[in-house]
Enzyme design. Structure first.
Site, short mmCIF file in Angstrom:
data_model
loop_
_atom_site.label_atom_id
_atom_site.label_comp_id
_atom_site.label_asym_id
_atom_site.label_seq_id
_atom_site.Cartn_x
_atom_site.Cartn_y
_atom_site.Cartn_z
N ASP A 1 3.78 -6.82 -16.91
CA ASP A 1 2.32 -6.77 -17.23
C ASP A 1 2.32 -8.60 -18.41
O ASP A 1 2.96 -9.27 -19.17
CB ASP A 1 1.77 -6.41 -18.49
CG ASP A 1 0.50 -5.70 -18.52
OD1 ASP A 1 -0.27 -6.02 -17.70
OD2 ASP A 1 0.36 -6.07 -19.87
N GLU B 1 2.69 -11.05 -14.22
CA GLU B 1 1.24 -11.08 -14.09
C GLU B 1 1.53 -11.90 -14.40
O GLU B 1 1.33 -12.72 -16.09
CB GLU B 1 0.68 -10.13 -14.62
CG GLU B 1 -0.96 -10.25 -14.14
CD GLU B 1 -1.33 -9.83 -15.71
OE1 GLU B 1 -2.76 -9.49 -15.13
OE2 GLU B 1 -1.22 -10.10 -16.55
C1 QV4 Z 1 -10.14 -5.11 -29.37
C2 QV4 Z 1 -10.99 -6.57 -29.45
C3 QV4 Z 1 -10.23 -7.60 -30.33
C4 QV4 Z 1 -9.62 -7.36 -31.03
C5 QV4 Z 1 -8.85 -6.04 -31.22
C6 QV4 Z 1 -8.27 -5.07 -32.94
O1 QV4 Z 1 -11.87 -7.24 -28.46
O2 QV4 Z 1 -11.06 -8.83 -30.49
O3 QV4 Z 1 -8.69 -8.19 -31.76
O4 QV4 Z 1 -9.95 -4.76 -30.65
O5 QV4 Z 1 -7.35 -4.31 -32.03
C7 QV4 Z 1 -8.39 -3.40 -25.10
C8 QV4 Z 1 -9.97 -3.42 -25.03
C9 QV4 Z 1 -10.05 -4.75 -26.20
C10 QV4 Z 1 -9.91 -4.31 -27.44
C11 QV4 Z 1 -7.97 -3.79 -27.08
C12 QV4 Z 1 -6.60 -3.78 -28.31
O6 QV4 Z 1 -10.94 -4.39 -23.77
O7 QV4 Z 1 -11.13 -5.14 -26.75
O8 QV4 Z 1 -9.43 -5.34 -28.62
O9 QV4 Z 1 -8.22 -3.35 -25.77
O10 QV4 Z 1 -7.88 -2.59 -28.43
C13 QV4 Z 1 -5.83 -4.16 -19.98
C14 QV4 Z 1 -7.38 -4.30 -20.40
C15 QV4 Z 1 -7.95 -4.62 -22.05
C16 QV4 Z 1 -7.53 -3.81 -22.75
C17 QV4 Z 1 -6.01 -3.64 -22.95
C18 QV4 Z 1 -5.24 -3.01 -23.56
O11 QV4 Z 1 -7.62 -5.30 -19.28
O12 QV4 Z 1 -8.98 -4.97 -21.97
O13 QV4 Z 1 -8.25 -4.36 -24.38
O14 QV4 Z 1 -6.00 -3.58 -21.45
O15 QV4 Z 1 -6.06 -1.87 -23.29
C19 QV4 Z 1 -5.17 -11.98 -19.32
C20 QV4 Z 1 -4.30 -11.66 -19.77
C21 QV4 Z 1 -3.52 -10.68 -18.54
C22 QV4 Z 1 -3.99 -9.21 -18.68
C23 QV4 Z 1 -5.82 -10.07 -18.36
C24 QV4 Z 1 -6.65 -8.58 -19.02
O16 QV4 Z 1 -3.13 -13.10 -19.60
O17 QV4 Z 1 -2.24 -10.84 -18.63
O18 QV4 Z 1 -6.39 -10.58 -19.46
N1 QV4 Z 1 -3.90 -8.41 -18.17
C25 QV4 Z 1 -3.45 -7.12 -18.23
C26 QV4 Z 1 -3.08 -6.31 -17.67
C27 QV4 Z 1 -4.36 -5.42 -18.09
C28 QV4 Z 1 -4.08 -5.74 -19.42
C29 QV4 Z 1 -3.78 -5.93 -20.55
C30 QV4 Z 1 -2.89 -7.42 -19.53
C31 QV4 Z 1 -2.91 -5.77 -21.74
O19 QV4 Z 1 -3.39 -6.17 -16.09
O20 QV4 Z 1 -4.75 -4.56 -17.67
O21 QV4 Z 1 -5.59 -5.25 -19.97
O22 QV4 Z 1 -1.20 -5.35 -21.23
O23 QV4 Z 1 -6.09 -12.95 -18.02
#
Ligand code: QV4
Ligand code: CA
Length: 512
Positions: free
Chosen positions: A212, A248
């Site tokens: 990931d 990824e």
């Molecule tokens: C929030 C605020 C931030 C703040 C933070 C403070 O938005 O500004 O700093 O709180 O704690 C969730 C929430 C997000 C939150 C974050 C942390 O949506 O709003 O930040 O948690 O609490 C998945 C979801 C994300 C989620 C994350 C962790 O898609 O929304 O964040 O899980 O739960 C890029 C990357 C790529 C990524 C993609 C989504 O290059 O790598 O974005 N894809 C992978 C996974 C994806 C996952 C992650 C990465 C992270 O496939 O499912 O994100 O592990 O393109």
């Protein structure tokens, strides 16, 4: 010297790029958010018998429990420790799943979250799936243990500590992705903890990993970690087999970080694939199916033997990650089946099929405000089991795209034509195209707004074939349309633009 070179060459081919699927099995399916017990049953009752090669599972380790919004799917992307208790089940259930799936030749690929722990705003307490204590603000994860020294806070140079500019590779890799506490992967101690986690999984019997957020990690760190991984468990795999690695990296072009930087570590997700094919099948931007004659590297995709391809994934089916509005999903079922069918027929890349749960979309200004909704759940918060209806579809709001006849039959098609060259291309200059795979399979699409009626060179041996899209071969009969291939390999195809599925596919195992 010659022998040495040969050994080196064999070593390279059989390394982390090889999916390790059982011979003759060529696709994996992402059973997003499924419970381990359900996956074990699905391997035995459906995936094994239908030639699926493996399952990408949701993250198996200890993760935060998010309450606002209530238990979103994405909480599993916020690790608290590497203990094996998650929303999908406990360690004993995990081990049972791996054993039962491996025993029927369906291998397990773990979604490994190693770039970060939970969000900086994750609070402190025991709100984790294993009930582990942690304190996000203090960077304290005693169940690993990780402490402040193990994170990149000091190394990130943006004012906010967050990734602010994807044009700057240092930020992308050393700062926080949406607030997620960024691990210091160049530290030997941190690497050791991650290697320990991954090797535990390998020893249990998994066949490989999705890394990931690989874009957010330095390729050199990933290389150092993967070099320390064990060979796969010899109860199921040949001695010396390396874990399959796919990373990824979302590379649609125009950023500081590109997919090719990761080719030394393993395969990479090709996000251009689903975005482009979605545009083609939706006929957006003047795209036509006939333009796919040179699909693959000819479209600027990464090398075939480095690509992990898919139509949609758990992010872009709900507007997370990248790919944009063109992405096809089960919500557009008719187009989706064509897209998945095209992918599974085409030789480019190693293919992953998506399997989802249903949720109610709520579009507000181009964003689905329900994009966070977790898997179908019981009132006590536990994930609902996947029930199977009499017609073999799934209940409890599990979509089970992999069980749709057209998709399941194309997974089999890909196995039947494995290793055969792309052949016998035909197009009408618009959105009617056909192609074969050597002399073993042939597929025809009609995505125009008028009928298709064409006699085409299929390359197949003469005989009567059952179209595995409109139906399938059952015993000696065909439940769908029949296609007659004459002595010169030619067959007449008639596909109405109004057909339930405007495409047809035949292969040598569906000969009547
Ligand atoms: C929030 C605020 C931030 C703040 C933070 C403070 O938005 O500004 O700093 O709180 O704690 C969730 C929430 C997000 C939150 C974050 C942390 O949506 O709003 O930040 O948690 O609490 C998945 C979801 C994300 C989620 C994350 C962790 O898609 O929304 O964040 O899980 O739960 C890029 C990357 C790529 C990524 C993609 C989504 O290059 O790598 O974005 N894809 C992978 C996974 C994806 C996952 C992650 C990465 C992270 O496939 O499912 O994100 O592990 O393109
Ligand atoms: Ca990072």
């Amino acid at each position: 010297m010659k022998l040495l070179l040969l050994l080196v060459a064999v070593g390279l081919c059989s390394a982390q790029y090889n999916p390790n699927t059982r011979s003759g099995r060529t696709s994996i399916v992402h059973l997003f958010e499924w419970r381990w017990d359900d996956i074990a049953a699905e391997c035995e009752r459906y995936l094994g018998p239908n030639g699926f090669g493996g399952v990408q599972i949701s993250p198996p380790n200890d993760h935060i429990l998010v309450s606002n919004p209530w238990r979103p799917w994405y909480q599993r992307y916020q690790p608290i420790s590497y203990k094996l208790c998650s929303r999908s089940g406990n360690e004993q259930q995990f081990r049972d799943m791996v054993t039962r799936c491996n025993n029927v030749g369906v291998y397990i690929y773990v979604d490994a979250i190693i770039n970060h722990m939970c969000g900086s705003g994750g609070g402190s307490g025991t709100h984790s799936s294993c009930g582990s204590y942690f304190n996000a603000g203090a960077r304290d994860f005693p169940s690993v243990p990780f402490s402040g020294w193990d994170f990149n806070d000091g190394k990130c140079t943006t004012g906010s500590g967050e990734i602010e500019n994807y044009g700057d590779a240092n930020q992308v890799r050393n700062c926080r992705l949406v607030g997620l506490l960024d691990l210091s992967l160049e530290k030997d101690y941190v690497r050791g903890k991650i290697v320990g986690f991954l090797n535990t999984l390998i020893d249990i019997g998994v066949a490989g990993f999705r890394f990931d957020a690989a874009k957010h990690m330095w390729p050199g760190d990933l290389k150092a970690i993967t070099d320390r991984l064990n060979n796969l468990n010899t109860r199921w795999f040949a001695g010396g087999t390396r874990p399959f690695i796919f990373q990824e990296v979302i590379d649609l072009g125009g950023e500081a970080i590109s997919s090719s930087q990761y080719f030394g570590v393993g395969r990479v997700t090709e996000f251009k694939y689903g975005a482009k094919l979605g545009s083609v099948i939706r006929k957006w931007n003047g795209e036509k199916l006939s333009y796919t004659k040179n699909w693959g590297e000819g479209w600027g995709f990464m090398p075939n033997d480095r690509a992990l391809v898919f139509i949609d994934n758990h992010d872009n089916q709900r507007g997370h990650g990248a790919g944009g509005a063109s992405i096809l999903t089960f919500f557009d079922a008719r187009l989706y089946k064509m897209g998945v069918g095209f992918m599974l027929a085409h030789p480019y890349g190693f293919t992953r099929v998506m399997s989802s749960y249903r949720w109610n979309r709520n579009w507000v200004n181009g964003k689905d405000t329900n994009d966070w909704i977790g898997p179908p759940s019981n009132s006590d918060g536990s994930t609902k089991s996947v029930t199977i209806n009499a017609d073999s579809t799934c209940g409890n709001d599990w979509v089970c795209e992999h069980r749709w006849r057209q998709i399941k039959n194309m997974v089999i098609f890909r196995n039947v034509v494995n290793g055969q060259p792309f052949s016998n291309w035909w197009d009408n200059g618009s959105n009617q195209v056909a192609f074969g795979r050597g002399n073993r399979g042939f597929i025809v699409f009609n995505n125009d707004d008028w009928n298709l009626d064409a006699t085409l060179n299929t390359g197949l041996p003469s005989g009567n074939y059952c179209d595995v899209i409109s139906g399938q071969k059952e015993g000696t009969r065909c439940t769908g349309r029949q296609i007659y291939v004459d002595g010169s390999g030619r067959a007449r195809f008639q596909i109405s633009n109004n057909d339930a599925d405007p495409f047809a596919a035949i292969h040598v195992d569906a000969k009547l």
